[in-house]
Design a protein around this motif. Sequence first.
Motif, short mmCIF file in Angstrom:
data_model
loop_
_atom_site.label_atom_id
_atom_site.label_comp_id
_atom_site.label_asym_id
_atom_site.label_seq_id
_atom_site.Cartn_x
_atom_site.Cartn_y
_atom_site.Cartn_z
N VAL A 54 0.86 -1.20 0.00
CA VAL A 54 0.00 0.00 0.00
C VAL A 54 0.89 1.25 0.00
CG1 VAL A 54 -2.19 0.86 0.92
CG2 VAL A 54 -1.40 -1.42 1.60
N LEU A 55 1.88 1.23 -0.87
CA LEU A 55 2.90 2.28 -0.94
C LEU A 55 2.65 3.18 -2.15
CD1 LEU A 55 5.96 -0.05 -0.25
CD2 LEU A 55 5.20 1.86 1.22
N PRO A 56 3.36 4.31 -2.25
CA PRO A 56 3.28 5.10 -3.49
C PRO A 56 3.55 4.21 -4.71
CG PRO A 56 4.44 6.35 -1.81
CD PRO A 56 4.21 4.97 -1.23
N ASN A 57 2.91 4.54 -5.82
CA ASN A 57 2.83 3.65 -6.98
C ASN A 57 4.18 3.13 -7.49
OD1 ASN A 57 0.22 4.45 -6.69
ND2 ASN A 57 0.25 5.93 -8.37
N SER A 58 5.19 3.99 -7.49
CA SER A 58 6.47 3.55 -8.09
C SER A 58 7.17 2.52 -7.21
CB SER A 58 7.40 4.74 -8.31
OG SER A 58 7.79 5.27 -7.07
N MET A 59 6.67 2.31 -5.98
CA MET A 59 7.29 1.33 -5.08
C MET A 59 6.58 -0.03 -5.14
SD MET A 59 7.81 3.97 -1.89
CE MET A 59 8.90 2.99 -0.88
N HIS A 60 5.46 -0.09 -5.86
CA HIS A 60 4.67 -1.34 -5.89
C HIS A 60 5.48 -2.51 -6.44
CE1 HIS A 60 0.50 0.87 -6.01
NE2 HIS A 60 1.18 1.14 -4.92
N ALA A 61 6.21 -2.26 -7.53
CA ALA A 61 6.92 -3.37 -8.18
C ALA A 61 7.97 -3.95 -7.24
CB ALA A 61 7.56 -2.89 -9.48
N GLU A 62 8.79 -3.08 -6.67
CA GLU A 62 9.88 -3.57 -5.81
C GLU A 62 9.33 -4.41 -4.64
OE1 GLU A 62 12.46 -0.61 -3.98
OE2 GLU A 62 13.13 -2.11 -2.51
N TYR A 63 8.30 -3.90 -3.97
CA TYR A 63 7.84 -4.61 -2.77
C TYR A 63 7.02 -5.86 -3.11
CZ TYR A 63 10.29 -1.54 0.16
OH TYR A 63 11.33 -0.91 0.78
N THR A 64 6.35 -5.84 -4.26
CA THR A 64 5.65 -7.06 -4.69
C THR A 64 6.67 -8.15 -4.99
OG1 THR A 64 3.78 -5.84 -5.56
CG2 THR A 64 4.18 -8.02 -6.52
N ILE A 65 7.72 -7.79 -5.69
CA ILE A 65 8.75 -8.78 -6.06
C ILE A 65 9.47 -9.30 -4.81
CG2 ILE A 65 10.95 -9.06 -7.30
CD1 ILE A 65 9.71 -7.04 -9.41
N ARG A 66 9.81 -8.39 -3.91
CA ARG A 66 10.49 -8.82 -2.67
C ARG A 66 9.56 -9.71 -1.83
NH1 ARG A 66 13.33 -3.43 -0.31
NH2 ARG A 66 13.73 -4.76 1.51
N ALA A 67 8.29 -9.39 -1.81
CA ALA A 67 7.34 -10.21 -1.03
C ALA A 67 7.24 -11.60 -1.63
CB ALA A 67 5.97 -9.54 -1.00
N ALA A 68 7.16 -11.67 -2.96
CA ALA A 68 7.08 -12.99 -3.62
C ALA A 68 8.35 -13.79 -3.35
CB ALA A 68 6.87 -12.80 -5.12
N GLN A 69 9.48 -13.10 -3.41
CA GLN A 69 10.76 -13.80 -3.16
C GLN A 69 10.86 -14.26 -1.71
OE1 GLN A 69 13.48 -10.85 -4.67
NE2 GLN A 69 13.42 -11.66 -6.75
N ALA A 70 10.12 -13.59 -0.83
CA ALA A 70 10.08 -14.02 0.58
C ALA A 70 9.06 -15.14 0.77
CB ALA A 70 9.76 -12.83 1.48
N GLY A 71 8.44 -15.57 -0.31
CA GLY A 71 7.52 -16.72 -0.24
C GLY A 71 6.11 -16.35 0.21
N LYS A 72 5.71 -15.09 -0.03
CA LYS A 72 4.38 -14.65 0.40
C LYS A 72 3.47 -14.42 -0.80
CE LYS A 72 6.09 -14.60 4.50
NZ LYS A 72 5.80 -15.71 5.42
#
Length: 371
Positions: A112-130
């Motif tokens: 739920v971050l500013p739009n340009s941060m969505h990609a980074e945190y989605t990818i990091r979350a997936a890599q963390a197995g979530k």
Amino acid sequence: MKRRQFLGSLIATGGGLAMASSFPSILQAASLQNGKGKLGVALVGLGNYSAGQLAPALQQTEHCYLAGIVTGTPEKEQQWAEKYHIPQGNIYNYDNFDSIANNKDIDIVYVVLPNSMHAEYTIRAAQAGKHVICEKPMAIDVEDCHKMIDACNKAGKKLSIGYRLHFDPFHKKMMELGQQQVYGKLTQLSSGFAFVLRDPNAWRINKELSGGGPLVDLGIYCVQGSIYTAGELPVSITAKNTTKDKDFFRQVEGSLEWEMVFPSGYTSKCYTSYEDQANYLKAEAEKGTFELSSAFSYGGIQGKTPEGPMNLVAVNQQALQMDDFAICIKQDKATIVPGELGMRDVYLIEKIYEAAETGRPVMLQNIPRFL
Ligand code: NAD
């Protein structure tokens, strides 16, 4: 004893619970099997939408709950921990976020971050197995959307976009009336969503953080509303930047109008702005008009058909949206608002900007096909 009965009896008894907790896979299998276990959600970014809508909605959900938070603001840690009874071990900041991989309480990361941060945190979350829910707009360009989808696929995790209106009964009614041609064929659509933004420091008008102005933030709902009411994808777009205060809106548009032509021949006239108020979705069909006003609000939506008001009960859109995603995870079903849908909308937004910049119609030939 059959496997199902065995698991059921484990859950029903205290001894079973103690035993199951030493065998997490059995507990997990049991909770997934009986469908009662709540999945843990961690909100990333504790701004207005998280604080005002998502955290309260997570007090009403049946299939998931607020298990953790990720924030860069230390003062919020204690406030949220106390208000929502979040254990210290489930509180993260942006630096230690990746260690969320080791946290069994967290099943879903909600970005739920500013739009340009969505990609980074989605990818990091997936890599963390979530599993991931990412707010709209999914990303600031289609290339990032691809990377996000790929990261979730690679991790074997589900990705959903925070499209709350797909779960709202008034919007579902618009889909039904339009797609089933209840009042005949559509002849015209129109939609507008606008509010006044005057904060010069808002990330929403900083292009690097937002990726665009009201179109990516509000107009995206007009794009969606037009498409799901019609049940068709547009074939061409024309657009015009109609910003009034060009001194204030230097990096992103302040106002924008666009038209989408649909294969059946009708158009959708849309409007979005940070300099005005608008909130409507209107469909004109051969046998009359059906429409929503306060169309895109969290509540208070009014609907009208040629037969009178839509008598529908208001819901908590966010609670339904998050519960639906939790059910999709538990039952391994596809979400109706996946990354592919978010990517389609980001593609259309890119084309609307292209049409506004060139002043020429843009033909949509390679549209990611997702209805
Ligand atoms: P907000 O400004 O209220 O909150 C943003 C949060 O991000 C803040 O907690 C802020 O501290 C944090 N943040 C981290 N890094 C930041 C940075 N570099 N700059 C600015 N903030 C930073 O915004 P919001 O209204 O909560 O919107 C967040 C996201 O949610 C956006 O993508 C927005 O489009 C989306 N949203 C969706 C809906 C919806 O109805 N689905 C409604 C509102 C917002």
